[in-house]
Design a protein around this motif. Structure first.
Motif, PDB file in Angstrom:
ATOM      1  N   ASP A   1       0.836  -1.202   0.000  1.00 46.40           N
ATOM      2  CA  ASP A   1       0.000   0.000   0.000  1.00 46.40           C
ATOM      3  C   ASP A   1       0.876   1.261   0.000  1.00 46.40           C
ATOM      4  OD1 ASP A   1      -1.108   0.008   3.538  1.00 46.40           O
ATOM      5  OD2 ASP A   1       0.855  -0.356   2.612  1.00 46.40           O
ATOM      6  N   THR A   2       2.008   1.212   0.687  1.00 50.53           N
ATOM      7  CA  THR A   2       2.909   2.362   0.681  1.00 50.53           C
ATOM      8  C   THR A   2       3.381   2.654  -0.726  1.00 50.53           C
ATOM      9  OG1 THR A   2       3.663   1.859   2.912  1.00 50.53           O
ATOM     10  CG2 THR A   2       5.085   3.275   1.577  1.00 50.53           C
ATOM     11  N   TRP A   3       3.778   1.633  -1.444  1.00 50.43           N
ATOM     12  CA  TRP A   3       4.216   1.795  -2.830  1.00 50.43           C
ATOM     13  C   TRP A   3       3.068   2.340  -3.682  1.00 50.43           C
ATOM     14  CZ3 TRP A   3       4.090  -2.431  -6.958  1.00 50.43           C
ATOM     15  CH2 TRP A   3       4.716  -2.001  -8.119  1.00 50.43           C
ATOM     16  N   LEU A   4       1.900   1.777  -3.520  1.00 50.35           N
ATOM     17  CA  LEU A   4       0.740   2.206  -4.298  1.00 50.35           C
ATOM     18  C   LEU A   4       0.412   3.673  -4.030  1.00 50.35           C
ATOM     19  CD1 LEU A   4      -1.578   1.504  -6.214  1.00 50.35           C
ATOM     20  CD2 LEU A   4      -2.807   0.520  -4.279  1.00 50.35           C
ATOM     21  N   TYR A   5       0.502   4.091  -2.762  1.00 46.26           N
ATOM     22  CA  TYR A   5       0.234   5.497  -2.441  1.00 46.26           C
ATOM     23  C   TYR A   5       1.288   6.398  -3.073  1.00 46.26           C
ATOM     24  CZ  TYR A   5      -3.156   3.887   1.047  1.00 46.26           C
ATOM     25  OH  TYR A   5      -4.215   3.292   1.668  1.00 46.26           O
ATOM     26  N   ARG A   6       2.533   5.917  -3.086  1.00 50.38           N
ATOM     27  CA  ARG A   6       3.595   6.725  -3.698  1.00 50.38           C
ATOM     28  C   ARG A   6       3.313   6.919  -5.180  1.00 50.38           C
ATOM     29  NH1 ARG A   6       9.821   6.817  -2.404  1.00 50.38           N
ATOM     30  NH2 ARG A   6      10.387   8.462  -3.839  1.00 50.38           N
TER      31      ARG A   6
END
Lengths: 188, 254
Positions: A70-75
């Motif tokens: 999710d962190t990657w996706l938000y980035r």
């Protein structure tokens, strides 16, 4: 027990179509909410969400399973939102002015639930207007902390900032909103 | 402990404060700081609650577009055009190269596009076999050409044939919604294939169509749409682009 994001990503890498769909269903709304927070527009938020998932699926092989998906996706979502807003500026695209002359508010221009619109009528609009005073980083940091509940370290990874800068961004977001909404700041 | 700063209180409420124990003890004992914390808590809660969710059907639209995009990338040359060799994750789409072209056609055929009728009156397929074999660019040009044709027809209706019939307006809105859904896929593909001008035009048309799809079904809205179409010279641009894509398709592939 539900599979973790890492397990689902592994299945998607192996070609499991249902795994792709699961990732979309699991994270689609969160991505949309973040995109809307940054762009302030329903259509743009959907565009950004589409773009974010396109890019993530295209680069799934390069994703390290130890990291948070999710962190990657938000980035990727933040970067897609930045790109869209830069394109808008370059093309001098027409934005939709509101009667008061401000732009980018879309509380009344979508197919949202009428009850939501009614409940957010005054205080919601004032908060939305106050948010226009925030920088993109401040909006993103506040949203990821207080809506999506990400820890500060993950927000730092998502935004490409140091943790100290994330804390400052969250503080400035609240401070600016408070200044805009003084003397009233009741909940709806 | 002296009164915590506003910053300390905001970070305390964000669960990221270095001295949360001391601040909590102070807040419990100090009415002024307790009131400030309560004010900040209400503000943060209201701001968090103001994040709007998507319109109905969002996840379905998102997934359908992703699915079509993944399939379209399986067209010969698609992955290479994006600068990456096909990877294991794309096996299920790479094996369906012809299916990708069929999916694009399915979008078009599913909209009821009539078969082309040349001068001899014999029905022809919507796309020649050589188009299917020629690769992703030609398929994209064909698909975009059809998208522009359908958009042009709808824009012309909106601009030149005002109606008061609610059923007709609702039908126009349904068509607009369908065009928006397809446009996003083509726009992304155009951008991937290094055709920013095509993507820009599709985006401009899409913004108007989105308004048409979401606006209340009444006659007053038509005035606004007609004005937007004229102000942006949209009909001319779409017609010119449609002719351009058809011309590009007829050029022999390199």
């Amino acid at each position: 027990m539900e599979p973790t994001d890492s397990e689902i990503v592994d299945r998607a890498r192996a070609g499991d179509e249902r795994a792709f769909r699961t990732l979309v269903e699991r994270h689609g709304r969160s991505v949309y909410r973040l995109a809307h927070r940054l762009t302030g527009h329903d259509g743009d938020a959907e565009d950004v969400a589409q773009e974010a998932f396109f890019k993530v699926f295209r680069n799934l092989d390069g994703f390290e399973s130890r990291a948070r998906f999710d962190t990657w996706l938000y980035r990727v979502t933040c970067n897609a939102a930045y790109d869209l807003m830069r394109r808008r500026q370059r093309n001098e695209a027409r934005t939709e002015p509101l009667p008061d002359g401000s732009v980018s508010l879309s509380l009344t221009s979508s197919g949202h639930d009428p009850e939501h619109l009614a409940a957010s009528s005054e205080i919601g609009q004032r908060i939305a207007a106050a948010m226009q005073c925030l920088t993109t980083a401040e909006k993103a940091a506040f949203h990821l902390r207080h809506v999506e509940g990400l820890p500060i370290q993950e927000i730092a990874a998502a935004l490409g900032l140091q943790t100290g800068a994330v804390k400052n961004a969250i503080f400035r977001a609240v401070q600016k909103m408070r200044q805009q909404l003084t003397p009233e700041s009741e909940t709806p | 402990m002296s009164h915590p700063s506003e910053r300390d209180l905001v970070l305390f409420l964000s669960d990221d404060c270095d001295d949360s124990g001391a601040i909590r003890a102070h807040v419990e004992a100090c009415p002024r700081c307790r009131d400030e914390v309560e004010e900040l808590r209400r503000l943060i809660a209201a701001a968090a609650a103001s994040a709007p969710g998507p319109a109905a059907g969002f996840e379905d639209r998102l997934w359908q577009a992703q699915r079509r995009h993944l399939a379209l990338r399986s067209v010969p040359g698609g992955a290479a055009a994006a600068g990456r060799p096909p990877a294991a994750a794309w096996r299920w789409v790479a094996a369906a190269g012809a299916l990708a072209a069929s999916l694009v056609l399915a979008i078009l055929l599913g909209r009821g596009t009539a078969p082309v009728m040349p001068g001899n009156g014999q029905p022809q397929p919507l796309v020649a076999t050589e188009d299917l074999a020629a690769g992703g660019d030609r398929i994209l040009l064909f698909a975009v050409s059809e998208q522009l044709r359908r958009s042009r027809l709808l824009l012309a209706e909106l601009a030149n044939s005002p109606t008061e019939d609610a059923t007709t307006i609702a039908w126009q809105q349904q068509r607009a919604a369908a065009l928006v859904s397809d446009s996003r896929l083509f726009r992304q593909s155009a951008r991937l294939r290094g055709r920013p001008e095509m993507a820009s035009l599709l985006e401009e048309v899409e913004r108007l169509l989105l308004e048409v799809a979401r606006a209340p079904s009444d006659v007053e809205q038509q005035q606004a749409w007609r004005q937007r179409i004229r102000d942006g010279d949209l009909l001319f641009k779409v017609t010119a682009a449609e002719v351009g894509t058809r011309t590009s398709r007829r050029k022999p592939s390199a």
